[in-house]
Design an enzyme around this catalytic site. Structure first.
Site, mmCIF file in Angstrom:
data_model
loop_
_atom_site.group_PDB
_atom_site.id
_atom_site.type_symbol
_atom_site.label_atom_id
_atom_site.label_comp_id
_atom_site.label_asym_id
_atom_site.label_seq_id
_atom_site.Cartn_x
_atom_site.Cartn_y
_atom_site.Cartn_z
ATOM 1 C CE LYS A 50 6.913 -2.853 -10.625
ATOM 2 N NZ LYS A 50 6.183 -1.951 -9.618
ATOM 3 C CE LYS A 83 7.041 -5.688 -5.659
ATOM 4 N NZ LYS A 83 6.622 -4.319 -4.932
ATOM 5 N NE ARG A 84 1.652 -5.046 -14.962
ATOM 6 C CZ ARG A 84 0.943 -4.606 -15.858
ATOM 7 N NH1 ARG A 84 -0.384 -4.146 -15.587
ATOM 8 N NH2 ARG A 84 1.175 -4.786 -16.953
ATOM 9 C CG HIS A 101 2.033 8.374 -9.956
ATOM 10 N ND1 HIS A 101 1.821 8.134 -8.961
ATOM 11 C CD2 HIS A 101 1.147 9.322 -10.436
ATOM 12 C CE1 HIS A 101 0.527 8.542 -8.533
ATOM 13 N NE2 HIS A 101 0.286 9.511 -9.456
ATOM 14 C CE LYS A 104 -2.016 -1.500 -1.211
ATOM 15 N NZ LYS A 104 -2.243 -1.634 -2.815
HETATM 16 O O1 73E Z 1 6.055 3.201 -7.572
HETATM 17 C C1 73E Z 1 4.654 3.144 -7.883
HETATM 18 C C2 73E Z 1 3.977 3.974 -7.136
HETATM 19 O O2 73E Z 1 4.046 3.565 -6.009
HETATM 20 C C3 73E Z 1 4.895 3.780 -9.551
HETATM 21 O O3 73E Z 1 5.673 2.634 -10.266
HETATM 22 C C4 73E Z 1 3.601 3.568 -10.125
HETATM 23 O O4 73E Z 1 2.672 4.528 -9.117
HETATM 24 C C5 73E Z 1 2.628 4.153 -7.921
HETATM 25 C C6 73E Z 1 1.710 5.125 -7.089
HETATM 26 O O5 73E Z 1 2.200 6.284 -6.967
HETATM 27 C C7 73E Z 1 3.578 4.330 -11.347
HETATM 28 N N1 73E Z 1 2.456 3.390 -12.465
HETATM 29 C C8 73E Z 1 2.743 4.219 -13.584
HETATM 30 N N2 73E Z 1 3.548 5.014 -13.221
HETATM 31 N N3 73E Z 1 4.162 4.949 -11.918
HETATM 32 C C9 73E Z 1 2.250 4.048 -14.846
HETATM 33 C C10 73E Z 1 2.711 4.500 -16.029
HETATM 34 C C11 73E Z 1 1.986 4.555 -17.300
HETATM 35 C C12 73E Z 1 1.046 3.850 -17.178
HETATM 36 C C13 73E Z 1 0.471 3.100 -16.257
HETATM 37 C C14 73E Z 1 0.947 3.516 -14.756
#
Ligand code: 73E
Length: 836
Positions: free
Chosen positions: A567, A561-562, A373, A673
């Site tokens: 970002k 968002k976070r 991710h 969304k």
């Molecule tokens: O771009 C997003 C993505 O849409 C991405 O930053 C997020 O995952 C979303 C779903 O695919 C994400 N979160 C984390 N890594 N990518 C993450 C990493 C460590 C701990 C918790 C979350």
């Protein structure tokens, strides 16, 4: 009003039978009885919380039978089961979505209405379970909805954290974190299953016994009891109820003898139980850095070991030899956090089932698949070897064997290329690389948007992709239209249904039919009314909660968002400052009134992100209290952003801010969304924004800024010179200086960190570099908005082309390409897939 015959609680499977319909009268009677039985009191005398609990309990009763039927059906047909392991599931409130998916929404609404109650009020009594940080956890929840709604046998495996992600309060403009005690009033959706508890072992040591065959004896370990809590996952009007299994850590204290009047043994027992329960106490409150490592590692193993043991127990009850395992079970690893599934399955197959290494390895690889991710280096997990060995001694030995096996196979392809092999090894320089373990141990590795997958294949994981190209594939994320349109924006859902019929809820690609209504005056008029109504609802919330009056005729422009440097909330802030400066210079400036909405949490130890929150709030104070700009712009930071708040903000938004530095946002899902709710995106060519642009066409999205390729080229060349950009743009220079020159009353040096990062630390995220293009994009946006028919056509185009961003589509792709299950039942056929 009644439930559509054959589609109510029990689904189409029992179409036509009398008990498939629950009438309003029946509901009222059942509900009254429930309240009386639960509380020994009449409906008129119980609290809202009691009313809510009774309603959940009643809905639980209604779904008991289809839940049981679904499990029986899966057992009977022996269909392949998918288990989606995720350390986060950000479910959102469940009452509304469960009623909706059961087809009971209208019945319940009317029944409660006739009893003098309001369903909306009861829905708001529900705590929003914050068992996730952001996109990754919410994605997992969307997938659960889609799996059940597609009738696929797919279940979740997660953690039942005692406390969710912290509750954010804003005090004097700063973020303060409070414990999220979401279980305080109980959680009525899940069922505790103590009989299905399993033991998870930590620490101790491994003795190797060799009499003909080597045996590994794990001794001196500490045992933690993993107790499952099952949450029903309701499919949309199809009678399918899957299961989300959440694990909770408990101590087994029954063996401890207590001295009379609670002597020292009792004291020790209590202390012991506290340390054990710490394991499932909190969700790791960060999505950028790693701390509390041992606890985090233990949490990961706890989930994985408990989950796998329960899957295997279940498998054994219904199936034959474990050799068939990959034909019956697919295990999906959501990011690296559950990667220990790989060595844990091997442990069970080797130590408990006595399979050979080759057999066990083949079964494991065929069973497992992994989604990456993020490419943020700080989020790519590695563990110190020492820590790993101490906490998980047997698993450590297995990981060493995997490493050896994998490196040997690398050697066969790249003999003598030590450098490459050490870069790709699972263990190197005393660290265990979880992504490498995932790639070695899974048959599929996917990214979450086309650009992200390309970057994985050609950069971050290039050498792995060269070695095993067939493993790598893309699955662009999606979100569920049921929660993110039908539930959170019922007025829009109604308008869509009135225009193209109701099929889009299950076949979101049919939203494309809206395209031809986009220019229709009556449709546009309705769309405008829907948006206004949603803005009024949000404005009411903001007034009650924050005391700020919003102009519902202004452009609602949201970035929720976070809070994270990549970002670029700072870019948004600098642009608002520039707009404000222009208004101060010329109060008669002809701009559309704007409301800039922010929401998001910053990780507890992420200081610059926390300061960004203070920066936004300082700007809000300045702008909202300056009479001279005549309310042309307002800025609000909405406290404690979570799923429920997103459900309020997204339907009310005109402009969706998706402005990360290109290459950093793997996909994004908020962008989807907003799009589904008819907002227009202003965004960089990053993550899924690129595919949104492809879907809506370049007239219906406003893009700006460096491309990923340009960003990466700058990095290769050692960055860029922000001073040049700063010196060359008066308006930009002015706002950057204002961070430190007293523009924010009383701020002193508070925002020097931001200033320095932009000018003295090379502006790593290209905020200054993208500023001019961002400002120009905003001007284009304003122009388009002024021409309301054109604007509304853009909004409709966004809704019309959002079908491909449904998680139903994504899941159909996972099911066919990765898990190899039942393509015949999927809503998107193979040919449709190719033309998308
Ligand atoms: O771009 C997003 C993505 O849409 C991405 O930053 C997020 O995952 C979303 C779903 O695919 C994400 N979160 C984390 N890594 N990518 C993450 C990493 C460590 C701990 C918790 C979350």
């Amino acid at each position: 009003i009644g439930v559509k015959p054959g589609t109510g609680v029990f689904g189409a499977a029992q179409a036509g039978t009398a008990d498939s319909e629950i009438t309003v009268e029946q509901f009222k009677q059942d509900y009254r009885n429930k309240v009386e039985r639960m509380y020994g009191d009449g409906l008129e005398r119980v609290s809202d919380l009691d009313k809510y609990n009774a309603l959940v309990s009643l809905v639980r009763d209604y779904l008991a039978e289809p839940w049981l039927n679904t499990k029986e059906k899966y057992r009977r047909t022996g269909s392949k089961q998918v288990y989606y392991f995720s350390i986060e599931f950000l479910l959102g409130r469940l009452l509304g979505s469960n009623l909706y998916n059961l087809g009971l929404n209208e019945v319940c609404q009317q029944a409660l209405g006739e009893l003098g109650m309001d369903l909306r009020t009861l829905r708001q009594v529900e705590e929003d379970p914050g068992l996730g940080n952001g996109g990754l956890g919410r994605l997992a929840a969307c997938y659960l909805d889609s799996m059940a709604s597609l009738g696929l046998p797919g279940h979740g495996m997660g953690m039942r954290y005692r406390y969710g992600l912290f509750e954010q309060r804003i005090v004097d403009g700063y973020q303060r974190e409070y414990a999220d005690d979401w279980l305080m009033d109980g959680f009525y959706w899940d069922v505790r299953k103590p009989a299905e508890a399993v033991e998870v072992r930590f620490g101790g040591n491994v003795r190797i016994k060799s009499n003909g065959k080597t045996q590994y004896i794990h001794e001196g370990y500490e045992t933690v009891l993993a107790v499952p809590y099952d949450v029903p996952v309701v499919g949309y009007r199809n009678g399918t109820i899957n299961t989300l299994r959440l694990w909770s850590a408990e101590a087994r204290l029954s063996e401890v003898v207590c001295a009379p009047q609670g002597g020292s043994d009792c004291q020790k027992a209590v202390e012991y139980s506290q340390t054990v329960e710490e394991l499932s106490n909190i969700l790791y409150p960060d999505d950028s850095t790693y701390e509390g490592k041992a606890l985090r590692l233990k949490q990961q193993y706890f989930l994985v070991s408990a989950g796998l043991q329960s899957i295997i127990r279940n498998y054994r009850e219904n199936n034959g030899h474990l050799r068939e395992f990959p034909h019956k079970i697919a295990i999906h690893i959501n990011d690296t956090h559950p990667v220990l599934c790989i060595p844990e399955l091997l442990r069970i197959l080797l130590d408990e089932e006595q399979l050979t290494w080759e057999e066990a390895w083949n079964i494991t690889v065929q069973t497992m698949s992994y989604t990456n991710h993020t490419i943020l280096p700080e989020a790519l997990e590695t563990w110190p070897e020492d820590l790993f060995r101490t906490v998980l001694p047997r698993i450590y030995l297995i990981v060493r064997d995997i490493n050896e096996y994998y490196c040997r196979s690398l050697w066969e392809t790249y003999p003598g290329d030590w450098d490459r092999i050490s870069r790709m090894a699972i263990i190197s320089y005393n660290r265990i690389h979880m992504a490498h373990l995932a790639i070695a141990g899974c048959h599929s590795v996917n990214g979450v948007a086309e650009l992200h997958t390309d970057i994985l294949k050609n950069k971050i994981m290039k050498e792995f992709c060269d070695f095993s190209p067939a493993k790598f594939n893309n699955k662009t994320n999606g979100v569920t239209q049921r929660r993110w349109v039908s539930l959170c924006n019922p007025a829009l859902a109604q308008l869509i249904t009135d225009t193209i019929g109701p099929r889009w809820v299950e076949h979101p690609q049919e939203l494309a039919q809206l395209e031809r209504h986009g220019a229709d005056t009556a449709f546009q008029h309705h769309l405008l009314r829907v948006k206004l109504q949603n803005k009024v609802a949000l404005a009411k919330y903001v007034k009650e909660k924050h005391g700020i009056t919003l102009d519902v005729n202004s452009i609602f422009d949201s970035q929720i968002k976070r809070i994270h440097a990549y970002k670029r909330q700072t870019l948004n802030v600098l642009h608002i400052m520039a707009l404000y400066n222009r208004l101060k210079e010329n109060p008669l400036l002809d701009i559309e009134p704007h409301t800039f909405i922010f929401g998001g949490k910053a990780a507890v130890n992420y200081h610059i992100a926390k300061n960004t929150i203070k920066l936004i709030n300082s700007l809000a104070d300045l702008v909202n209290n300056d009479k001279s700009i005549r309310d042309k712009i307002k800025v609000v930071f909405l406290e404690n952003y979570n799923v429920s708040l997103a459900e309020l903000i997204i339907p009310a938004t005109d402009v969706s801010e998706q402005i990360p530095t290109a290459s950093y946002e793997a996909s994004g899902t908020g962008n989807m969304k907003f799009m589904m709710n008819g907002a227009v995106t202003i965004g960089t060519l990053d993550g899924a924004n690129i595919e949104i642009k492809q879907a809506v066409g370049e007239d219906n999205i406003i893009v700006f800024g460096l491309t990923a390729e340009e960003v990466l080229a700058y990095y290769r060349g050692g960055g860029y010179n922000p001073w040049e950009v700063y010196q060359g743009n008066e308006r930009l220079k002015q706002v950057v200086d204002q961070l430190i020159n007293g523009f924010f009353p009383g701020a002193g040096d508070l925002f020097r960190g931001h200033f320095d990062s932009l000018l003295y630390q090379g502006d790593h995220f290209f905020v200054l570099k993208d500023f001019a293009s961002y400002e120009a994009a905003h001007r284009v946006l304003d122009e388009r908005y002024k021409d309301r028919p054109t604007w509304l056509k853009m909004c409709s185009a966004n809704i019309a082309h959002s079908g491909r961003f449904s998680s139903d589509r994504t899941f159909a792709e996972y099911a066919t390409d990765i898990w190899h299950i039942r393509p015949d039942t999927l809503p998107f056929s193979a040919s449709e897939k190719q033309t998308r």
